[in-house]
Design a protein around this motif. Structure first.
Motif, mmCIF file in Angstrom:
data_model
loop_
_atom_site.group_PDB
_atom_site.id
_atom_site.type_symbol
_atom_site.label_atom_id
_atom_site.label_comp_id
_atom_site.label_asym_id
_atom_site.label_seq_id
_atom_site.Cartn_x
_atom_site.Cartn_y
_atom_site.Cartn_z
ATOM 1 N N GLU A 120 0.835 -1.195 0.000
ATOM 2 C CA GLU A 120 0.000 0.000 0.000
ATOM 3 C C GLU A 120 0.874 1.250 0.000
ATOM 4 O O GLU A 120 1.870 1.335 0.715
ATOM 5 C CB GLU A 120 -0.917 0.019 1.217
ATOM 6 N N ILE A 121 0.462 2.208 -0.830
ATOM 7 C CA ILE A 121 1.195 3.451 -1.013
ATOM 8 C C ILE A 121 0.196 4.590 -0.866
ATOM 9 O O ILE A 121 -0.977 4.445 -1.215
ATOM 10 C CB ILE A 121 1.823 3.502 -2.420
ATOM 11 N N GLU A 122 0.670 5.711 -0.377
ATOM 12 C CA GLU A 122 -0.164 6.907 -0.319
ATOM 13 C C GLU A 122 0.536 8.013 -1.093
ATOM 14 O O GLU A 122 1.753 8.183 -0.990
ATOM 15 C CB GLU A 122 -0.360 7.363 1.127
ATOM 16 N N ALA A 123 -0.222 8.753 -1.870
ATOM 17 C CA ALA A 123 0.245 10.012 -2.450
ATOM 18 C C ALA A 123 -0.612 11.075 -1.778
ATOM 19 O O ALA A 123 -1.837 10.939 -1.725
ATOM 20 C CB ALA A 123 0.052 10.028 -3.961
ATOM 21 N N PHE A 124 0.023 12.119 -1.226
ATOM 22 C CA PHE A 124 -0.751 13.083 -0.454
ATOM 23 C C PHE A 124 -0.277 14.508 -0.682
ATOM 24 O O PHE A 124 0.852 14.744 -1.101
ATOM 25 C CB PHE A 124 -0.700 12.750 1.040
ATOM 26 N N TYR A 125 -1.183 15.426 -0.396
ATOM 27 C CA TYR A 125 -0.836 16.841 -0.350
ATOM 28 C C TYR A 125 -1.175 17.334 1.042
ATOM 29 O O TYR A 125 -2.260 17.065 1.557
ATOM 30 C CB TYR A 125 -1.611 17.668 -1.380
ATOM 31 N N GLU A 126 -0.232 18.045 1.649
ATOM 32 C CA GLU A 126 -0.436 18.606 2.977
ATOM 33 C C GLU A 126 -0.379 20.128 2.885
ATOM 34 O O GLU A 126 0.542 20.679 2.266
ATOM 35 C CB GLU A 126 0.661 18.095 3.925
ATOM 36 N N MET A 127 -1.373 20.769 3.496
ATOM 37 C CA MET A 127 -1.410 22.231 3.501
ATOM 38 C C MET A 127 -0.163 22.777 4.206
ATOM 39 O O MET A 127 0.390 22.112 5.086
ATOM 40 C CB MET A 127 -2.658 22.737 4.237
ATOM 41 N N PRO A 128 0.257 23.991 3.846
ATOM 42 C CA PRO A 128 1.379 24.604 4.562
ATOM 43 C C PRO A 128 1.043 24.753 6.046
ATOM 44 O O PRO A 128 -0.122 24.958 6.408
ATOM 45 C CB PRO A 128 1.510 25.982 3.907
ATOM 46 N N LYS A 129 2.042 24.663 6.894
ATOM 47 C CA LYS A 129 1.825 24.711 8.337
ATOM 48 C C LYS A 129 1.107 25.990 8.764
ATOM 49 O O LYS A 129 0.357 25.992 9.738
ATOM 50 C CB LYS A 129 3.154 24.570 9.078
ATOM 51 N N THR A 130 1.303 27.073 8.039
ATOM 52 C CA THR A 130 0.630 28.334 8.367
ATOM 53 C C THR A 130 -0.890 28.226 8.246
ATOM 54 O O THR A 130 -1.604 29.070 8.779
ATOM 55 C CB THR A 130 1.124 29.474 7.459
ATOM 56 N N GLU A 131 -1.386 27.198 7.551
ATOM 57 C CA GLU A 131 -2.825 27.005 7.373
ATOM 58 C C GLU A 131 -3.407 25.947 8.306
ATOM 59 O O GLU A 131 -4.603 25.678 8.273
ATOM 60 C CB GLU A 131 -3.126 26.640 5.913
#
Length: 155
Positions: A120-131
């Motif tokens: 199992e693999i995940e591709a992800f986007y994480e918001m900038p820490k400021t958000e």
């Protein structure tokens, strides 16, 4: 306390080295940085790394990952933008990649999918820490965008 800077690489055992190499280059666009024919393939998403993933063959009859055993659950590739994640998700669907689901983690959104050996693999986007939320569980909210809905243009 001394601690690592970041995770450097993962080495996966695979049944068919050529099949797995093709999957990771075709689906995720990884570049082969080095290989020893029939023994190991080194791959990376960034040109600054010798490798982030290595693949080693163990033979066609090797048992696959098992959900009730200790070991790797999944590993994840971080995308530069939400748009990149959305494009990758669409490409995976077009290529017939087995997708396990989409996970909303409040500050991030991830697509879970499987390689030919069932890893199992995940591709992800994480918001900038400021958000990120200032208080509470950063993973309990709702990510502000969806992979299934078209982007909303500002008025």
């Amino acid at each position: 306390m001394v601690k690592p800077r970041q995770l450097g690489h993962i080495v996966l055992r695979v049944r068919d080295l050529d099949r797995s190499k093709q999957f990771y280059t075709d689906v995720l666009g990884l570049e082969v940085t080095a290989q020893r024919e029939g023994q190991i393939v080194f791959m990376s998403a960034v040109s600054e790394a010798s490798h982030e993933l290595a693949l080693m063959p163990v033979g066609p009859d090797a048992p696959g990952p098992e959900p009730d055993r200790v070991g790797l659950y999944h590993f994840a590739w971080q995308m530069d933008s939400f748009d990149d994640l959305k494009k990758l998700y669409e490409q995976m669907k077009q290529k017939g990649v087995r997708i396990g689901g989409v996970g909303d983690h409040g500050i991030s959104l991830g697509v879970y999918f499987f390689d030919p050996d069932g890893n199992e693999i995940e591709a992800f986007y994480e918001m900038p820490k400021t958000e990120w939320p200032a208080e509470g569980d950063i993973f309990s909210g709702k990510f502000p965008q969806s992979l299934e809905e078209p982007a909303v243009s500002p008025a």
